[in-house]
Structure formats: C-alpha cells, structure tokens
Motif scaffolding. Sequence first.
Motif, PDB file in Angstrom:
ATOM      1  N   ASN A  79       0.818  -1.208   0.000  1.00  7.91           N
ATOM      2  CA  ASN A  79       0.000   0.000   0.000  1.00  7.91           C
ATOM      3  C   ASN A  79       0.852   1.259   0.000  1.00  7.91           C
ATOM      4  O   ASN A  79       0.566   2.232  -0.711  1.00  7.91           O
ATOM      5  CB  ASN A  79      -0.932   0.013   1.226  1.00  7.91           C
ATOM      6  CG  ASN A  79      -2.041  -1.018   1.097  1.00  7.91           C
ATOM      7  OD1 ASN A  79      -2.073  -1.782   0.136  1.00  7.91           O
ATOM      8  ND2 ASN A  79      -2.959  -1.040   2.050  1.00  7.91           N
ATOM      9  N   LYS A  80       1.895   1.236   0.815  1.00  7.85           N
ATOM     10  CA  LYS A  80       2.807   2.375   0.854  1.00  7.85           C
ATOM     11  C   LYS A  80       3.504   2.558  -0.493  1.00  7.85           C
ATOM     12  O   LYS A  80       3.692   3.685  -0.969  1.00  7.85           O
ATOM     13  CB  LYS A  80       3.859   2.176   1.954  1.00  7.85           C
ATOM     14  CG  LYS A  80       3.322   2.267   3.359  1.00  7.85           C
ATOM     15  CD  LYS A  80       4.455   2.096   4.373  1.00  7.85           C
ATOM     16  CE  LYS A  80       3.916   2.196   5.802  1.00  7.85           C
ATOM     17  NZ  LYS A  80       5.014   2.008   6.794  1.00  7.85           N
ATOM     18  N   LEU A  81       3.884   1.455  -1.089  1.00 10.25           N
ATOM     19  CA  LEU A  81       4.581   1.482  -2.375  1.00 10.25           C
ATOM     20  C   LEU A  81       3.704   2.112  -3.454  1.00 10.25           C
ATOM     21  O   LEU A  81       4.149   3.000  -4.198  1.00 10.25           O
ATOM     22  CB  LEU A  81       4.977   0.058  -2.778  1.00 10.25           C
ATOM     23  CG  LEU A  81       5.661  -0.111  -4.137  1.00 10.25           C
ATOM     24  CD1 LEU A  81       6.976   0.645  -4.182  1.00 10.25           C
ATOM     25  CD2 LEU A  81       5.887  -1.589  -4.435  1.00 10.25           C
ATOM     26  N   ILE A  82       2.455   1.675  -3.542  1.00 14.05           N
ATOM     27  CA  ILE A  82       1.545   2.187  -4.572  1.00 14.05           C
ATOM     28  C   ILE A  82       1.294   3.683  -4.378  1.00 14.05           C
ATOM     29  O   ILE A  82       1.326   4.469  -5.328  1.00 14.05           O
ATOM     30  CB  ILE A  82       0.208   1.407  -4.550  1.00 14.05           C
ATOM     31  CG1 ILE A  82       0.449  -0.040  -4.990  1.00 14.05           C
ATOM     32  CG2 ILE A  82      -0.818   2.071  -5.464  1.00 14.05           C
ATOM     33  CD1 ILE A  82      -0.767  -0.935  -4.842  1.00 14.05           C
ATOM     34  N   LYS A  86       2.419   6.791  -7.042  1.00 15.44           N
ATOM     35  CA  LYS A  86       1.432   7.698  -7.636  1.00 15.44           C
ATOM     36  C   LYS A  86       1.669   9.149  -7.218  1.00 15.44           C
ATOM     37  O   LYS A  86       1.533  10.078  -8.026  1.00 15.44           O
ATOM     38  CB  LYS A  86       0.021   7.256  -7.250  1.00 15.44           C
ATOM     39  CG  LYS A  86      -0.398   5.946  -7.901  1.00 15.44           C
ATOM     40  CD  LYS A  86      -1.819   5.550  -7.522  1.00 15.44           C
ATOM     41  CE  LYS A  86      -2.229   4.272  -8.260  1.00 15.44           C
ATOM     42  NZ  LYS A  86      -3.606   3.843  -7.886  1.00 15.44           N
ATOM     43  N   PHE A  87       2.045   9.340  -5.970  1.00 12.57           N
ATOM     44  CA  PHE A  87       2.326  10.687  -5.484  1.00 12.57           C
ATOM     45  C   PHE A  87       3.518  11.291  -6.230  1.00 12.57           C
ATOM     46  O   PHE A  87       3.473  12.436  -6.686  1.00 12.57           O
ATOM     47  CB  PHE A  87       2.609  10.655  -3.980  1.00 12.57           C
ATOM     48  CG  PHE A  87       2.975  11.996  -3.400  1.00 12.57           C
ATOM     49  CD1 PHE A  87       1.991  12.951  -3.182  1.00 12.57           C
ATOM     50  CD2 PHE A  87       4.289  12.299  -3.086  1.00 12.57           C
ATOM     51  CE1 PHE A  87       2.328  14.194  -2.649  1.00 12.57           C
ATOM     52  CE2 PHE A  87       4.635  13.534  -2.560  1.00 12.57           C
ATOM     53  CZ  PHE A  87       3.641  14.488  -2.340  1.00 12.57           C
ATOM     54  N   GLY A  88       4.570  10.508  -6.376  1.00 10.32           N
ATOM     55  CA  GLY A  88       5.768  10.979  -7.074  1.00 10.32           C
ATOM     56  C   GLY A  88       5.491  11.305  -8.529  1.00 10.32           C
ATOM     57  O   GLY A  88       6.049  12.276  -9.079  1.00 10.32           O
ATOM     58  N   ARG A  89       4.649  10.525  -9.157  1.00 13.95           N
ATOM     59  CA  ARG A  89       4.328  10.773 -10.568  1.00 13.95           C
ATOM     60  C   ARG A  89       3.589  12.103 -10.738  1.00 13.95           C
ATOM     61  O   ARG A  89       3.875  12.879 -11.649  1.00 13.95           O
ATOM     62  CB  ARG A  89       3.488   9.627 -11.134  1.00 13.95           C
ATOM     63  CG  ARG A  89       3.127   9.843 -12.589  1.00 13.95           C
ATOM     64  CD  ARG A  89       2.668   8.584 -13.267  1.00 13.95           C
ATOM     65  NE  ARG A  89       2.466   8.821 -14.690  1.00 13.95           N
ATOM     66  CZ  ARG A  89       3.432   8.878 -15.586  1.00 13.95           C
ATOM     67  NH1 ARG A  89       4.688   8.731 -15.205  1.00 13.95           N
ATOM     68  NH2 ARG A  89       3.179   9.093 -16.857  1.00 13.95           N
ATOM     69  N   ASN A  90       2.621  12.359  -9.886  1.00 17.10           N
ATOM     70  CA  ASN A  90       1.882  13.624  -9.961  1.00 17.10           C
ATOM     71  C   ASN A  90       2.809  14.828  -9.765  1.00 17.10           C
ATOM     72  O   ASN A  90       2.696  15.836 -10.472  1.00 17.10           O
ATOM     73  CB  ASN A  90       0.762  13.653  -8.913  1.00 17.10           C
ATOM     74  CG  ASN A  90      -0.336  12.650  -9.225  1.00 17.10           C
ATOM     75  OD1 ASN A  90      -0.528  12.251 -10.373  1.00 17.10           O
ATOM     76  ND2 ASN A  90      -1.061  12.226  -8.200  1.00 17.10           N
ATOM     77  N   ILE A  91       3.716  14.697  -8.817  1.00 18.64           N
ATOM     78  CA  ILE A  91       4.663  15.786  -8.546  1.00 18.64           C
ATOM     79  C   ILE A  91       5.575  16.023  -9.751  1.00 18.64           C
ATOM     80  O   ILE A  91       5.862  17.167 -10.120  1.00 18.64           O
ATOM     81  CB  ILE A  91       5.509  15.466  -7.293  1.00 18.64           C
ATOM     82  CG1 ILE A  91       4.636  15.483  -6.040  1.00 18.64           C
ATOM     83  CG2 ILE A  91       6.649  16.471  -7.148  1.00 18.64           C
ATOM     84  CD1 ILE A  91       4.015  16.820  -5.707  1.00 18.64           C
ATOM     85  N   SER A  92       6.016  14.948 -10.383  1.00 19.97           N
ATOM     86  CA  SER A  92       6.941  15.091 -11.521  1.00 19.97           C
ATOM     87  C   SER A  92       6.291  15.839 -12.679  1.00 19.97           C
ATOM     88  O   SER A  92       6.925  16.677 -13.330  1.00 19.97           O
ATOM     89  CB  SER A  92       7.437  13.716 -11.984  1.00 19.97           C
ATOM     90  OG  SER A  92       6.374  12.939 -12.506  1.00 19.97           O
TER      91      SER A  92
END
Length: 425
Positions: A79-82, A86-92
Amino acid sequence: MINVRKDIWVNSYPIFLWLALEPIVGLIDSKIASVINLETLSAIGIGETIYFVFVWVFIFLAYGTTPLVSSLNTKNEINKLIYFIKFGRNISILLGLGSFLILYLSSGYLISTFQPTESIKLLSSDYLIYRCIGLPFYLANMHSTAVLRGLKYAKITFYSALIVSISNIVFSLFFGLFLGLGAGGIGFASSLAFFCASIYSTIILKKQLNHFSPNQENIDKSSLRKKFFSVGIYILIRSLFLTIFMAYLRNRASLMSMEEIALQHILLQLCSVGYIFVDAIAIASQTLIAELISKKEKFQRSILQKELISVTTAISFFLAITTFSFLKYFIEIFSGNNFNLYFDLELRALVALSLFIGCYAFLWDGVLLGLDRSKQFSFLTVFSSIAGFIVCAYLLRTQNTISTLWIGLNVSLVFRSLLGYLYQK
C-alpha cells in the motif's frame, strides 16, 4: 561472490546502455548542428547548459525514488509502495509544467548571461523554448523508469532510452536539416522523443502496478510525503550547487571565445560518455544496497562493497588511459574541428584525470543514496562545488584558459571522492 557480480551486472548493463545513448545522441545533435554552422553548435551549447540546470535540479525524482521503492518492495509494504509511486508521478508532471513556464518567461535573460552575439542569442532562444516543451514528458519518464529500476525492471530504462535516441536522431535530421529549422528544430525533436518515451514507460509501469494486490495495511501518507520531500530537498540542494557550478564552467568558456565554448561543450559531452560506465554501476548499487539494508545486513566490508570498488577501479584506469591517448581524435570526429589553438597536452591530461577521479565520486553518490544518507550526499556536493568554484575563480584571474576550468573541476571531484568515502562509515 559470483551471485553478487551477477546482480551488479544484471542491474547495471541496461542502465549503462541507457546512459550511453543519451550523451551519444547529444554528440550526434552536436554533429548535426556543426553541419549547419558553428553558430548553431555554440547556440545549442548555451541552450543545453540552461536546460540541464533545470533538469538536474529535479534529479531527485530518479535518485530519491529508486532506493525507497526497492526498500518498500523488499519489505512487501504494498500500500505504501503504490501511494508513493502515484504521489511521485503527480509531482513530476507538475514540476515539468512549472519548469516550462519559468524557462519560457526567463529564457532571454538566462541566455544573455552568456553574453552571446545577437545571432547566437536568437538561435539559443529557439532551441531552448522548443526543447522545454518536452520537460513534463522528460520528468514523467524519469520518474517512471526510476520506479521500475527499484522494482528490478532495469531493462525498461534501456528500452525507453532507445525510443528517445532513435526518435531524437530521426526528428533532429528531419526538423533540423531537412526542413531547415536549425537549432529550434533540434530542440523540438528532443521534446517529441521524450513524449514517445514517456507514453511507453507509463504503460509499462501501470501494467506492473496492476500485479500488486493492496491489503489492509494502514498508510501514513504524511510520513511518505515527508520522506519524499526531505530526500528531495537534499538532492535538490545538491543538484542546484552542482548544476550551477557546471553552468559556471560553460559560462566562463563562452566569455573566452565562440570556439572555446564549442570545445568545452564537446569535452563535457565526451566526459559524459565516459562517466556512464561507472554511473551505471552507481545507479544499480542504489537498488542493491537498499535491498541489502532492508534485510538488516551491513554494507561496510560486505562482498557487495568490495565488488563495487573492484569494478570501479578497473573502469577508472581504462577511461583515463583511453582518454589521454585518443581524446584529440574523438574531438575531431564529433566536432569537425581540431581546435589546435586551444587543445594541448595539459588539457588532455586534465580531462583524463577528471575521468579517473570522477569514477569514484559517481560511485559514492550511488552508495550514499542506497544507504539512505541523502543529507551527506548533498553536503559533499555542495562543499566540493564551492571548492571548485573558488579555485577556478582565483586561477582565472591570471590564467583565462580552458585548462583552468578543468583544474577547478578536478579539485571539486577530489573533494567529492574523499568525502563520499568517509561518509559511508
């Protein structure tokens, strides 16, 4: 020991192929630019410097992501991994859009700091703006491939780079030469290439995420965001100092002459090709070390540490000897000019030395990130960049030459190597 070597090889060679393609494509772009004229080559040298200052500021999307993804995956914290992915992708993507806007509005001022001629200034502006269109795709692709490396799908990094490379060369020839758009066409070609690659890496990443089955594990989203940004800030500070220092070296070359900025551009591109051998090892080591630490094993005096040092030593000697022996021929091949007025034995030795020392600096970067010592990773680069700048600025008062710039770079690399080794303990 055999298994450790195999792990290093399996995780390194796709990264090596990826890293090899990027500077080679850059050299091909330089060759295409030189076919047009020397002004276009100089303009791309200025535009690339500004572009990569912004790109490398956000390198934490790659370097900060891979070790943590590997750690979460090893601990089976799905769960933490997913959420983290997703959080990192949005930020990028947001950072890519913001960077494009900043560069679009400030490109004229940034280019003027290099004091180019009016014609080179216009060419640099065209190149930079058209290339920056692709920044959101560049950063999205960087993040996706970093995640996939952490999941031990390093081959996708190479396949993505292959798409970028082939697309970039074809589009550069088409827009830059065939349609006669020059520097602007070459910049636009890069944007299109990363658009294609980002689509591919995103599709692969989504397929891999579909294989994970979320469980009832609670997620401390605040803690994960804090971890992402804390690592990101340290790497951001590191990237700022390093990229500003490298931009300073190019800028000082541009204040010498049009020929000298072209030579400096080619030399740095060639060194980038050289560093990929050990940089591949360093990036692969992040995953391997993070995995080792997650299993509660020590890195110091481990077989993995010994193998990494052994491989790096062999690479450093090979690069230094090859560069010292054949650098003049490499310059002539990729620039169409021998730069006899500026290229001498001293410069050749300094470039070769930078590759020898730099191999260890790059390796320790990867090791420190794998050990989750991003603070130390940041500090050593800040300190070494300042040291290199001070030496450079002092020597340039009496020796305004390309060789002086490389003396400053070598001083910086010496400090990075020594501190990188000490901070592992």
